[in-house]
Design an enzyme around this catalytic site. Structure first.
Site, PDB file in Angstrom:
ATOM      1  N   LYS A 291       0.843  -1.207   0.000  1.00  0.00           N
ATOM      2  CA  LYS A 291       0.000   0.000   0.000  1.00  0.00           C
ATOM      3  C   LYS A 291       0.871   1.246   0.000  1.00  0.00           C
ATOM      4  O   LYS A 291       0.369   2.363   0.116  1.00  0.00           O
ATOM      5  CB  LYS A 291      -0.907   0.001   1.234  1.00  0.00           C
ATOM      6  CG  LYS A 291      -1.997  -1.049   1.160  1.00  0.00           C
ATOM      7  CD  LYS A 291      -2.918  -0.971   2.364  1.00  0.00           C
ATOM      8  CE  LYS A 291      -3.842  -2.170   2.402  1.00  0.00           C
ATOM      9  NZ  LYS A 291      -3.937  -2.730   3.754  1.00  0.00           N
TER      10      LYS A 291
ATOM     11  N   HIS B 243      21.851 -10.053  11.991  1.00  0.00           N
ATOM     12  CA  HIS B 243      20.857 -10.932  12.596  1.00  0.00           C
ATOM     13  C   HIS B 243      21.356 -11.203  14.014  1.00  0.00           C
ATOM     14  O   HIS B 243      21.789 -12.305  14.330  1.00  0.00           O
ATOM     15  CB  HIS B 243      20.771 -12.226  11.767  1.00  0.00           C
ATOM     16  CG  HIS B 243      19.609 -13.107  12.126  1.00  0.00           C
ATOM     17  ND1 HIS B 243      18.608 -12.715  12.979  1.00  0.00           N
ATOM     18  CD2 HIS B 243      19.308 -14.361  11.735  1.00  0.00           C
ATOM     19  CE1 HIS B 243      17.736 -13.705  13.101  1.00  0.00           C
ATOM     20  NE2 HIS B 243      18.139 -14.707  12.351  1.00  0.00           N
TER      21      HIS B 243
END
Ligand SMILES: [Zn+2]
Lengths: 310, 139
Positions: free
Chosen positions: A81, A130
């Site tokens: 969006k 990470h």
């Protein structure tokens, strides 16, 4: 104060030591921690699928008595969006007390942490960082070997693209008297920037080799990684090299009796399943340790932000 | 424009020969629409050769950009034909919207509104890295 953890270097060595202490305490007395986060919510914001990492974070929050808001299709629900990472982070901050975020783009978690009003934990930003994987690795080494000093740690496989390896080297560089043995094909050697900026800068003892069999008897820890076909320029090189970096029971025979075998998982074929029952195989333990370190990290960040007291 | 005598403006002097055009580009002097002269390979007592940029307009030159391109340059402010101020730029600690990150996997490639920020991570080697993805700026 709101603190986020984007990179393993966002945590000091002392903080990591305390996190491992907390994780050990959770392992010894889980009941003590079972309700500590009651009423608190962790949002898992995953812009790319990584079911195991997400489940590890969610299991961690449940075991602390907290609740989980899961946005597994973040990519389709916000990014499509046209919503920016910053806006998504601001919106989720209105619902959650802490965010664990995974995103395919490098630096996305940093962007989110700048916008969010609650702590953000980087659950992987592309090939960049990470940190909770590294925390799992450190807890595993500490629990299995009792500490870090004096260890010879072998890192094997894809050292070029393997971010878990770079981050682990970074974390280990802060401990004294660690010897690294880097085992990889020439094509997948550790990049110069890691070698220069981390290993040389911290004067770590380090050997590079292409020969796993040569290195094996010297190691206290063997950290295996995946050697992926797509990392090679031609099929021929891949086929020639792939078997050299597969750990089999025959090869493990050369290793010390108390060496530990680690792997960030998922594995493909680089560790033969015949090794799984060997007491030296620690990779499933590593997965469990990942959950405990995530619990310890969630506790630390929520406490520093004043969301919980204990 | 008489390039020898600027009445009100800025002269960036002692630029290492060869870096003048880059400084011109990064300062975005082209976009200002004011008279600018670039002199390359001018004889210099100190350096042998140097570049000079003369700007015939009363503008503020970004010292961070100048310091990034050449910390040895000097920025002279000219008022009524005389140097009223001499500034020595330093290597800036951060650079905002000067360089663009070239890493295709960097978040700045998909989120257009993010500022491009680089941080000085190694003073000795003049290394700047993207604050988002740690990619080294290509000089
Ligand atoms: Zn970048």
């Amino acid at each position: 104060m709101k603190r986020s953890v984007i990179d393993i270097t966002d945590l000091t060595k002392e903080e990591i030591d305390r996190l491992t202490d907390t994780a050990n305490d959770i392992i010894n007395d889980p009941e003590k921690y079972a309700h500590i986060c009651a009423g608190k919510k962790l949002a898992t914001l995953f812009f790319e699928p990584s079911t195991r990492t997400r489940m590890s974070f969610e299991a961690a929050m449940y075991e602390l008595g907290g609740a989980v808001l899961s946005m597994t299709d973040a990519a389709s629900s916000s990014a499509s969006k046209g919503e920016s990472v910053s806006d998504t982070a601001k919106v989720i901050s209105c619902y959650a007390d802490i965010i664990a975020m995974r995103h395919p783009k490098e630096g996305a978690a940093y962007v989110a942490s700048n916008a969010a009003s609650v702590p953000v934990i980087n659950a992987g930003d592309g090939g960049h960082c990470h940190p909770t994987q590294t925390l799992a690795d450190l807890l595993t080494i500490k629990r299995e070997k009792g500490g870090f000093s004096g260890l010879t740690v072998g890192l094997c496989g894809d050292l070029k693209f393997g971010r878990t390896v770079h981050s682990l080297i970074q974390a280990l560089s802060r401990y004294d008297d660690i010897r690294l043995v880097l085992i990889s094909p020439e094509e997948l050697r550790l990049p110069d920037y890691v070698y220069n900026d981390v290993i040389l800068k911290n004067r770590m003892k380090c050997t590079q080799t292409t020969d796993l069999l040569w290195a094996l008897p010297k190691l206290d820890v063997l950290y295996m990684t995946r050697v992926q076909r797509e990392r090679f320029f031609n099929e021929e090189d891949y086929l020639r090299l792939k078997d050299s970096y597969i750990l089999t029971p025959e090869k493990l025979f050369l290793a010390k009796r108390d060496m530990i075998v680690m792997h960030p998982l998922p594995r493909v074929n680089e560790i033969s399943v015949a090794i799984d029952d060997d007491p030296r195989a620690c990779y499933f333990e590593q997965v469990k340790n990942g959950k405990y370190m995530r619990m310890a990290l969630i506790l630390k960040l929520l406490r520093e932000n004043g969301a919980i007291t204990y | 424009m008489n390039i020898d005598s600027i009445k009100n403006g800025v002269v960036i002097d002692h630029i290492t020969a060869g870096r003048g055009m880059k400084l011109y580009r990064l300062l975005d002097l082209d976009g200002l629409g004011v008279p600018v002269a670039i002199i390359t390979n001018a004889p210099s007592r100190k350096k042998g050769k140097k570049d000079i940029i003369k700007i015939d307009a009363d503008i503020t030159v970004d010292l961070d950009v100048t310091g990034y391109v050449d910390p040895g340059a000097t920025v002279n402010i000219i008022k009524d034909g005389a140097v009223v101020e001499k500034k020595n730029p330093e290597l800036p600690l951060t650079l905002k919207n000067v360089l663009k990150c070239k890493n295709p996997r960097c978040i700045t490639t998909t989120e257009q509104e993010l500022p491009h920020v680089f941080r000085l991570t190694d003073k000795e080697h003049k290394t700047y890295r993207c604050v988002y993805c740690d990619t080294k700026a290509s000089v």
